[in-house]
Design a protein around this motif. Sequence first.
Motif, PDB file in Angstrom:
ATOM      1  N   ASP A 124     114.482  44.048 151.236  1.00 45.51           N
ATOM      2  CA  ASP A 124     114.081  44.173 149.832  1.00 45.51           C
ATOM      3  C   ASP A 124     115.337  44.072 148.987  1.00 45.51           C
ATOM      4  N   MET A 125     115.459  42.987 148.231  1.00 42.66           N
ATOM      5  CA  MET A 125     116.662  42.757 147.427  1.00 42.66           C
ATOM      6  C   MET A 125     116.351  42.847 145.945  1.00 42.66           C
ATOM      7  N   THR A 126     117.293  43.420 145.211  1.00 40.33           N
ATOM      8  CA  THR A 126     117.280  43.344 143.758  1.00 40.33           C
ATOM      9  C   THR A 126     118.409  42.392 143.383  1.00 40.33           C
ATOM     10  N   LEU A 127     118.058  41.355 142.629  1.00 38.13           N
ATOM     11  CA  LEU A 127     119.007  40.302 142.275  1.00 38.13           C
ATOM     12  C   LEU A 127     118.976  40.063 140.777  1.00 38.13           C
ATOM     13  N   ARG A 128     120.034  39.449 140.294  1.00 38.23           N
ATOM     14  CA  ARG A 128     120.030  38.923 138.931  1.00 38.23           C
ATOM     15  C   ARG A 128     120.857  37.645 138.929  1.00 38.23           C
ATOM     16  N   PHE A 129     120.434  36.689 138.143  1.00 41.69           N
ATOM     17  CA  PHE A 129     121.192  35.455 137.993  1.00 41.69           C
ATOM     18  C   PHE A 129     122.344  35.760 137.047  1.00 41.69           C
ATOM     19  N   PHE A 130     123.591  35.593 137.535  1.00 46.81           N
ATOM     20  CA  PHE A 130     124.759  35.958 136.749  1.00 46.81           C
ATOM     21  C   PHE A 130     125.881  34.945 136.984  1.00 46.81           C
ATOM     22  N   PRO A 131     125.725  33.727 136.422  1.00 44.99           N
ATOM     23  CA  PRO A 131     126.713  32.673 136.687  1.00 44.99           C
ATOM     24  C   PRO A 131     128.117  33.008 136.192  1.00 44.99           C
ATOM     25  N   TYR A 132     128.234  33.783 135.127  1.00 47.48           N
ATOM     26  CA  TYR A 132     129.559  34.158 134.624  1.00 47.48           C
ATOM     27  C   TYR A 132     130.325  34.954 135.684  1.00 47.48           C
ATOM     28  N   GLY A 133     129.681  35.966 136.256  1.00 46.99           N
ATOM     29  CA  GLY A 133     130.320  36.769 137.304  1.00 46.99           C
ATOM     30  C   GLY A 133     130.602  35.956 138.551  1.00 46.99           C
ATOM     31  N   TYR A 134     129.680  35.053 138.878  1.00 39.69           N
ATOM     32  CA  TYR A 134     129.866  34.207 140.061  1.00 39.69           C
ATOM     33  C   TYR A 134     131.092  33.322 139.892  1.00 39.69           C
ATOM     34  N   LYS A 135     131.272  32.735 138.729  1.00 34.58           N
ATOM     35  CA  LYS A 135     132.444  31.888 138.488  1.00 34.58           C
ATOM     36  C   LYS A 135     133.730  32.693 138.613  1.00 34.58           C
ATOM     37  N   LYS A 136     133.677  33.967 138.272  1.00 34.35           N
ATOM     38  CA  LYS A 136     134.855  34.831 138.381  1.00 34.35           C
ATOM     39  C   LYS A 136     135.281  35.008 139.842  1.00 34.35           C
ATOM     40  N   THR A 137     134.366  34.831 140.792  1.00 36.91           N
ATOM     41  CA  THR A 137     134.729  34.998 142.206  1.00 36.91           C
ATOM     42  C   THR A 137     135.677  33.907 142.672  1.00 36.91           C
TER      43      THR A 137
END
Length: 146
Positions: A124-137
Amino acid sequence: MQKFKEYTLMLFWCFQQAISTKCLHYPSLMLRCHHQDFNNDLQLFLPRSVTLIRDKVSDALGFNIRGGKEHYCGIYLSKVMPNTEAERLGLKEADQILGVNGISFEDIEHAGAVKILKSNQHIDMTLRFFPYGYKKTYEKVGRSPS
């Protein structure tokens, strides 16, 4: 010259919109509606719950992750394999995993996240689409001396 005219017309239109919506305090926001990545569908960015069920613990998850506490960021989906249950459930690159089976992923190390994900059949996953944070990786983070 044509590009300049198009840009001027777009700028004028945005200025008119800013006046009508009282956005003049934020001039940098005036042009965002014309950016190729602009999306004003806020539902896309809200947390959502997804349940992934695998027949065996050894079955593939159908996605890869990157990030973690040791990288000063959250856990993000970096790849979703085509034709998998993960893809059918709507998981996508740049989704941040906020939690799995009641365990917060907001301050977890990469290895710990992998262990939790791979050791469960029912996820059971809770997710959110967060491209800004992903680009920071993908950015280099300077570490302060300890």
